[in-house]
Design an enzyme around this catalytic site. Structure first.
Site, mmCIF file in Angstrom:
data_model
loop_
_atom_site.group_PDB
_atom_site.id
_atom_site.type_symbol
_atom_site.label_atom_id
_atom_site.label_comp_id
_atom_site.label_asym_id
_atom_site.label_seq_id
_atom_site.Cartn_x
_atom_site.Cartn_y
_atom_site.Cartn_z
ATOM 1 N N GLU A 179 10.033 1.656 11.389
ATOM 2 C CA GLU A 179 11.162 1.268 10.543
ATOM 3 C C GLU A 179 12.272 0.625 11.350
ATOM 4 O O GLU A 179 12.293 0.681 12.587
ATOM 5 C CB GLU A 179 11.703 2.493 9.800
ATOM 6 C CG GLU A 179 10.731 3.033 8.793
ATOM 7 C CD GLU A 179 11.266 4.222 8.020
ATOM 8 O OE1 GLU A 179 10.617 4.595 7.041
ATOM 9 O OE2 GLU A 179 12.331 4.791 8.393
ATOM 10 N N CYS A 204 4.538 -1.666 8.227
ATOM 11 C CA CYS A 204 3.677 -0.570 7.781
ATOM 12 C C CYS A 204 2.611 -0.238 8.825
ATOM 13 O O CYS A 204 2.231 -1.075 9.643
ATOM 14 C CB CYS A 204 2.997 -0.941 6.476
ATOM 15 S SG CYS A 204 4.121 -1.275 5.115
ATOM 16 N N GLU A 246 -0.593 0.177 8.378
ATOM 17 C CA GLU A 246 -1.822 -0.590 8.225
ATOM 18 C C GLU A 246 -1.717 -1.933 8.941
ATOM 19 O O GLU A 246 -2.654 -2.351 9.624
ATOM 20 C CB GLU A 246 -2.108 -0.842 6.731
ATOM 21 C CG GLU A 246 -2.307 0.422 5.927
ATOM 22 C CD GLU A 246 -1.036 1.011 5.325
ATOM 23 O OE1 GLU A 246 -1.130 1.674 4.283
ATOM 24 O OE2 GLU A 246 0.057 0.821 5.899
ATOM 25 N N CYS A 251 0.268 -5.063 2.760
ATOM 26 C CA CYS A 251 -0.850 -4.567 3.572
ATOM 27 C C CYS A 251 -2.187 -4.914 2.934
ATOM 28 O O CYS A 251 -3.143 -5.255 3.629
ATOM 29 C CB CYS A 251 -0.723 -3.063 3.778
ATOM 30 S SG CYS A 251 0.614 -2.616 4.903
ATOM 31 N N ASN A 257 3.705 3.387 11.049
ATOM 32 C CA ASN A 257 4.811 2.595 10.517
ATOM 33 C C ASN A 257 6.001 2.638 11.471
ATOM 34 O O ASN A 257 6.242 3.631 12.157
ATOM 35 C CB ASN A 257 5.202 3.046 9.106
ATOM 36 C CG ASN A 257 5.650 4.490 8.998
ATOM 37 O OD1 ASN A 257 5.087 5.388 9.601
ATOM 38 N ND2 ASN A 257 6.672 4.723 8.189
ATOM 39 N N CYS A 295 0.448 -0.730 0.572
ATOM 40 C CA CYS A 295 1.357 -1.561 -0.219
ATOM 41 C C CYS A 295 0.730 -2.939 -0.444
ATOM 42 O O CYS A 295 -0.311 -3.268 0.131
ATOM 43 C CB CYS A 295 2.716 -1.688 0.466
ATOM 44 S SG CYS A 295 2.725 -2.799 1.895
#
Length: 161
Positions: free
Chosen positions: A63, A72, A74, A114, A61, A111
Site C-alpha cells: 500500500e 495488489c 496478485e 488483477c 500487497n 480485483c
C-alpha cells in the site's frame, strides 16, 4: 434477440482436500501475507504462483498513502514471476488474506485489475492458469482459468480488429 448465459464452475473444498502440491502453494500464499505492507487497510493479501519449472514465486500487497500507487498481491507476484522467469508459464495461482483478526474464513477473489493481468499472463504463455482462493472454512478452485472469473473479457484480439 437471443440470450447469452455465462456459467462459472467453482470447486468448493477445505484445506485438507488439497493435493500436496496445492497445499504447498496455498501455504506459500498464506506465508506471503506476513510480507504485506497494509498499514492503511490492515488487509493483508498474499499470492503465490507455481511456474512450469516448478518454482514457486510469492508476493504481497503493497500500500501507499496515495492509494492508487499501491499494488495488489496478485500483480506483484505475476509481474515478478514474468520478469524473473520470462519463459516459464504460470500454472497455478493461489491467493490468501488475513486481517488483524486472523486469516479470512471465506476466500477473496482477485480485483478487476488483477483479473486483467491474469488474463494477459494466460495469453502470454498460451495456457490456462488454475486459481486457488483460500479461506479457512472453505476454499475455491477455478480450473477453467481467469475467463471463468472475467467473462466477456477484453484482450489483444480487439486491438487487431
Amino acid at each position: 434477440m437471443k440470450e447469452l448465459v455465462l456459467q462459472t464452475k467453482v470447486k468448493v473444498c477445505v484445506y485438507d482436500e488439497f493435493s500436496p502440491l496445492d497445499k504447498e502453494l496455498v501455504d506459500a500464499a498464506r506465508a506471503a501475507t506476513a510480507n504485506s505492507y497494509a498499514v492503511y487497510s490492515k488487509f493483508n493479501v498474499g499470492a503465490a504462483v507455481r511456474l512450469g519449472n516448478g518454482v514457486i514465486v510469492k508476493g504481497s500487497n503493497q500500500e501507499n498513502a496515495a492509494y492508487p500507487s499501491g499494488l495488489c498481491a496478485e500483480r506483484t507476484t505475476l509481474f515478478w514471476a514474468n520478469s524473473q522467469y520470462p519463459s516459464e508459464p504460470v500454472l497455478t495461482l493461489a491467493i490468501a488474506a488475513r486481517t488483524e483478526n486472523g486469516e479470512l474464513e471465506k476466500p477473496i477473489p482477485p480485483c478487476g485489475a488483477c483479473r486483467q493481468v491474469i488474463l494477459e499472463t494466460e495469453k502470454r504463455f498460451g495456457n490456462t492458469i488454475r486459481i486457488i482462493l483460500f479461506g479457512t472454512k472453505e476454499s475455491y478452485i477455478i480450473e477453467d482459468g481467469i475467463k471463468a472469473l472475467l467473462p466477456l473479457s477484453f484482450d489483444s484480439a480487439f486491438l487487431d480488429e
